[in-house]
Motif scaffolding. Structure first.
Motif, PDB file in Angstrom:
ATOM      1  N   GLY A 179      24.367  48.303  51.033  1.00  6.86           N
ATOM      2  CA  GLY A 179      25.790  48.051  50.879  1.00  6.86           C
ATOM      3  C   GLY A 179      26.124  47.168  49.703  1.00  6.86           C
ATOM      4  O   GLY A 179      27.180  47.314  49.089  1.00  6.86           O
ATOM      5  N   SER A 180      25.240  46.243  49.368  1.00  5.70           N
ATOM      6  CA  SER A 180      25.419  45.391  48.190  1.00  5.70           C
ATOM      7  C   SER A 180      24.059  44.821  47.807  1.00  5.70           C
ATOM      8  O   SER A 180      23.112  44.863  48.597  1.00  5.70           O
ATOM      9  N   THR A 181      23.965  44.264  46.622  1.00  2.89           N
ATOM     10  CA  THR A 181      22.688  43.718  46.174  1.00  2.89           C
ATOM     11  C   THR A 181      22.282  42.479  46.969  1.00  2.89           C
ATOM     12  O   THR A 181      21.125  42.077  46.907  1.00  2.89           O
ATOM     13  N   SER A 182      23.189  41.909  47.740  1.00  4.08           N
ATOM     14  CA  SER A 182      22.794  40.787  48.601  1.00  4.08           C
ATOM     15  C   SER A 182      21.823  41.248  49.685  1.00  4.08           C
ATOM     16  O   SER A 182      21.134  40.430  50.289  1.00  4.08           O
ATOM     17  N   ASP A 219      34.141  57.182  47.970  1.00  2.00           N
ATOM     18  CA  ASP A 219      33.985  58.453  47.255  1.00  2.00           C
ATOM     19  C   ASP A 219      32.582  58.581  46.665  1.00  2.00           C
ATOM     20  O   ASP A 219      31.976  59.651  46.709  1.00  2.00           O
ATOM     21  N   ALA A 220      32.061  57.481  46.124  1.00  2.00           N
ATOM     22  CA  ALA A 220      30.713  57.493  45.549  1.00  2.00           C
ATOM     23  C   ALA A 220      29.662  57.720  46.630  1.00  2.00           C
ATOM     24  O   ALA A 220      28.674  58.428  46.412  1.00  2.00           O
ATOM     25  N   SER A 263      28.828  51.133  48.699  1.00  2.00           N
ATOM     26  CA  SER A 263      29.513  50.580  49.854  1.00  2.00           C
ATOM     27  C   SER A 263      30.373  51.638  50.533  1.00  2.00           C
ATOM     28  O   SER A 263      31.201  52.282  49.874  1.00  2.00           O
ATOM     29  N   ALA A 264      30.191  51.796  51.829  1.00  2.00           N
ATOM     30  CA  ALA A 264      30.995  52.746  52.589  1.00  2.00           C
ATOM     31  C   ALA A 264      32.472  52.364  52.566  1.00  2.00           C
ATOM     32  O   ALA A 264      33.340  53.233  52.672  1.00  2.00           O
ATOM     33  N   HIS A 265      32.754  51.090  52.399  1.00  2.00           N
ATOM     34  CA  HIS A 265      34.139  50.617  52.424  1.00  2.00           C
ATOM     35  C   HIS A 265      34.733  50.428  51.035  1.00  2.00           C
ATOM     36  O   HIS A 265      35.914  50.669  50.822  1.00  2.00           O
ATOM     37  N   ALA A 307      28.646  50.644  58.335  1.00  2.00           N
ATOM     38  CA  ALA A 307      29.075  52.042  58.338  1.00  2.00           C
ATOM     39  C   ALA A 307      28.248  52.922  57.405  1.00  2.00           C
ATOM     40  O   ALA A 307      28.217  54.139  57.576  1.00  2.00           O
ATOM     41  N   LEU A 308      27.579  52.337  56.424  1.00  2.00           N
ATOM     42  CA  LEU A 308      26.914  53.110  55.375  1.00  2.00           C
ATOM     43  C   LEU A 308      25.955  54.190  55.892  1.00  2.00           C
ATOM     44  O   LEU A 308      26.082  55.357  55.489  1.00  2.00           O
ATOM     45  N   PRO A 309      25.006  53.882  56.771  1.00  2.00           N
ATOM     46  CA  PRO A 309      24.091  54.947  57.222  1.00  2.00           C
ATOM     47  C   PRO A 309      24.817  56.113  57.888  1.00  2.00           C
ATOM     48  O   PRO A 309      24.494  57.277  57.631  1.00  2.00           O
ATOM     49  N   GLY A 310      25.797  55.821  58.717  1.00  2.00           N
ATOM     50  CA  GLY A 310      26.538  56.882  59.404  1.00  2.00           C
ATOM     51  C   GLY A 310      27.393  57.712  58.476  1.00  2.00           C
ATOM     52  O   GLY A 310      27.476  58.935  58.616  1.00  2.00           O
TER      53      GLY A 310
END
Length: 168
Positions: free
Chosen positions: A10-13, A44-45, A38-40, A70-73
């Motif tokens: 989701g982010s580089t963190s 679109d990406a 990021s899913a949020h 949310a990203l995996p789903g």
């Protein structure tokens, strides 16, 4: 070299957790790519990534996410490739992320490893890929034998530790 595994976070963190997957895939000589989506914030990406992953040669996706996770789903909803979710510890010690990833609706499965379990996600991806790659299967077998050897050595080392009331 064309990647066959994609590691998304989701982010580089999330990289300190997800780099364990990178290291394992590197050790197993599995070509992979790493991206932050990021899913949020970049929906679109994420959808474009998921829809084109298979045609780009990706065979397994490892997606790490924290909090709402949310990203995996979202990725799984837009691809037929196997998706392995890695809940990232954050709020609620990662329980929020884990529950978000494992509670997928019927038809949109996401395999899920434990909180911060990126290394296990990579091992699971390698196990999937090794079904059709004998060389990779052998490297995986050697890796797992090495795990056994580490525990056997640790037990021998423990036998040398002395205490007045230790009986073994």
């Amino acid at each position: 070299m064309t990647p066959i595994v994609s590691i998304i976070m989701g982010s580089t963190s999330d990289l300190p957790v997800m780099e364990k997957a990178c290291k394992l895939l590197d050790e197993m000589q599995v070509p992979f790519e790493v991206n932050a989506l990021s899913a949020h914030r970049t929906p679109d990406a994420v959808e474009q990534f998921a829809r084109t992953a298979k045609e780009r040669g990706i065979r397994v996706i490892i997606a790490g996410a924290g909090m709402a996770a949310a990203l995996p789903g979202v990725i799984a909803a837009s691809t037929t490739l196997p998706v392995i979710g890695v809940p990232i510890k954050g709020m609620l010690d990662g329980l929020d992320a884990m529950l978000s990833i494992i509670q997928m609706p019927p038809g949109i499965p996401v395999a899920t490893v434990g909180v911060n379990g990126a290394q296990n996600a990579a091992i699971l991806a390698v196990e999937m890929l090794a079904l059709s790659d004998e060389g990779l299967a052998e490297r995986l077998s050697n890796y797992k034998s090495g795990l056994k050897a580490k525990i056997e050595k640790a037990n021998k080392d423990l036998a040398e530790v002395k205490y007045n009331f230790k009986t073994n």
